[in-house]
Design a protein around this motif. Sequence first.
Motif, PDB file in Angstrom:
ATOM      1  N   ILE A 124      74.981  60.050  29.338  1.00  0.00           N
ATOM      2  CA  ILE A 124      74.844  58.780  30.042  1.00  0.00           C
ATOM      3  C   ILE A 124      76.090  58.579  30.890  1.00  0.00           C
ATOM      4  O   ILE A 124      77.165  59.079  30.552  1.00  0.00           O
ATOM      5  N   GLY A 125      75.932  57.835  32.000  1.00  0.00           N
ATOM      6  CA  GLY A 125      77.063  57.714  32.912  1.00  0.00           C
ATOM      7  C   GLY A 125      77.479  59.093  33.386  1.00  0.00           C
ATOM      8  O   GLY A 125      76.653  59.904  33.809  1.00  0.00           O
ATOM      9  N   ASP A 126      78.766  59.375  33.265  1.00  0.00           N
ATOM     10  CA  ASP A 126      79.292  60.689  33.631  1.00  0.00           C
ATOM     11  C   ASP A 126      79.571  61.524  32.385  1.00  0.00           C
ATOM     12  O   ASP A 126      80.345  62.467  32.419  1.00  0.00           O
ATOM     13  N   GLY A 127      78.923  61.130  31.276  1.00  0.00           N
ATOM     14  CA  GLY A 127      79.121  61.832  30.008  1.00  0.00           C
ATOM     15  C   GLY A 127      80.102  61.089  29.130  1.00  0.00           C
ATOM     16  O   GLY A 127      81.255  60.885  29.515  1.00  0.00           O
ATOM     17  N   VAL A 128      79.631  60.632  27.970  1.00  0.00           N
ATOM     18  CA  VAL A 128      80.465  59.879  27.042  1.00  0.00           C
ATOM     19  C   VAL A 128      80.552  60.629  25.718  1.00  0.00           C
ATOM     20  O   VAL A 128      79.529  60.985  25.133  1.00  0.00           O
ATOM     21  N   MET A 129      81.769  60.859  25.263  1.00  0.00           N
ATOM     22  CA  MET A 129      82.001  61.530  23.988  1.00  0.00           C
ATOM     23  C   MET A 129      82.414  60.493  22.943  1.00  0.00           C
ATOM     24  O   MET A 129      83.305  59.670  23.180  1.00  0.00           O
ATOM     25  N   LEU A 130      81.759  60.553  21.803  1.00  0.00           N
ATOM     26  CA  LEU A 130      82.049  59.661  20.689  1.00  0.00           C
ATOM     27  C   LEU A 130      82.526  60.513  19.510  1.00  0.00           C
ATOM     28  O   LEU A 130      81.781  61.375  19.033  1.00  0.00           O
ATOM     29  N   SER A 131      83.762  60.299  19.081  1.00  0.00           N
ATOM     30  CA  SER A 131      84.368  61.120  18.017  1.00  0.00           C
ATOM     31  C   SER A 131      84.849  60.232  16.875  1.00  0.00           C
ATOM     32  O   SER A 131      85.662  59.326  17.084  1.00  0.00           O
ATOM     33  N   TYR A 132      84.348  60.505  15.676  1.00  0.00           N
ATOM     34  CA  TYR A 132      84.687  59.725  14.484  1.00  0.00           C
ATOM     35  C   TYR A 132      85.641  60.537  13.620  1.00  0.00           C
ATOM     36  O   TYR A 132      85.361  61.696  13.280  1.00  0.00           O
ATOM     37  N   LYS A 133      86.779  59.943  13.274  1.00  0.00           N
ATOM     38  CA  LYS A 133      87.799  60.650  12.493  1.00  0.00           C
ATOM     39  C   LYS A 133      87.499  60.562  11.011  1.00  0.00           C
ATOM     40  O   LYS A 133      87.533  59.490  10.420  1.00  0.00           O
ATOM     41  N   VAL A 157      86.644  57.335  21.976  1.00  0.00           N
ATOM     42  CA  VAL A 157      85.604  57.446  22.996  1.00  0.00           C
ATOM     43  C   VAL A 157      86.256  57.977  24.260  1.00  0.00           C
ATOM     44  O   VAL A 157      87.278  57.454  24.712  1.00  0.00           O
ATOM     45  N   THR A 158      85.670  59.039  24.816  1.00  0.00           N
ATOM     46  CA  THR A 158      86.199  59.654  26.034  1.00  0.00           C
ATOM     47  C   THR A 158      85.129  59.620  27.113  1.00  0.00           C
ATOM     48  O   THR A 158      83.993  60.047  26.881  1.00  0.00           O
ATOM     49  N   ASP A 159      85.499  59.120  28.283  1.00  0.00           N
ATOM     50  CA  ASP A 159      84.545  59.029  29.389  1.00  0.00           C
ATOM     51  C   ASP A 159      84.666  60.250  30.305  1.00  0.00           C
ATOM     52  O   ASP A 159      85.671  60.965  30.289  1.00  0.00           O
ATOM     53  N   ASN A 160      83.620  60.485  31.087  1.00  0.00           N
ATOM     54  CA  ASN A 160      83.583  61.525  32.129  1.00  0.00           C
ATOM     55  C   ASN A 160      83.630  62.950  31.591  1.00  0.00           C
ATOM     56  O   ASN A 160      84.102  63.855  32.280  1.00  0.00           O
ATOM     57  N   VAL A 161      83.145  63.171  30.375  1.00  0.00           N
ATOM     58  CA  VAL A 161      83.276  64.503  29.785  1.00  0.00           C
ATOM     59  C   VAL A 161      82.237  65.503  30.305  1.00  0.00           C
ATOM     60  O   VAL A 161      82.320  66.702  29.992  1.00  0.00           O
TER      61      VAL A 161
END
Length: 214
Positions: free
Chosen positions: A203-212, A156-160
């Motif tokens: 949402i927020g400043d942009g949240v990235m959700l990455s599943y390996k 999960v990466t914030d602020n994207v």
Amino acid sequence: MINDSIHTYLQELVSPKPDWVMTLEEHADKNNVPIMESVAIDFMLNQIKIHQPKQILEVGTAIGYSALRMLEASPNSEIITIEKDEQRYKEAIETISKQNKDNKIIVHLGDALDVMQKLQEAEKKFDFIFIDAAKGKYRDFFDIAHQLLNKGGWIVTDNVLFRGYVANPEAAPKRYKNMVKKISEYNQLLSTHPDYITSILPIGDGVMLSYKID
């Protein structure tokens, strides 16, 4: 980005917070400590509640707010978190100790890339990695995080979306243009990476959700 009325509506639906969470949020707001926005962290915590990762790595501790929230969502998890700023590191240690969670959360002081490299050399593996540190280094963090993450794990990466500038880079102030370019490149990398399934939520400043997947 979502408009103000929808954002307010979503904030009203956020799960109730314990008093200690409210106290930390007030402290962060008063002292200009960057923490994850309430709707965004609520989404991330729900993912953690669902998947119950055994090992969590956080890049960017600040005052320990998100590490404690993640542990709250998954009490059996073990968390390693990294903070570069010595003053915030000390605050995090104190905050985590006050909640009696220092046996579950290990805070490392140092440059995140150096600490992550040492974790890789020690053959540490994680089920969930949260990246919320220097935005211009997201690609560098990912290159090591990819090696540290188990198959079937999440990043999960914030602020994207960074204040919407990634979608409208011409509007970015000059001091942000290079960082916006790097975030945009990072978003493109993860969105097209063959080893990941990735979604970006506004949402927020942009949240990235990455599943390996591999």
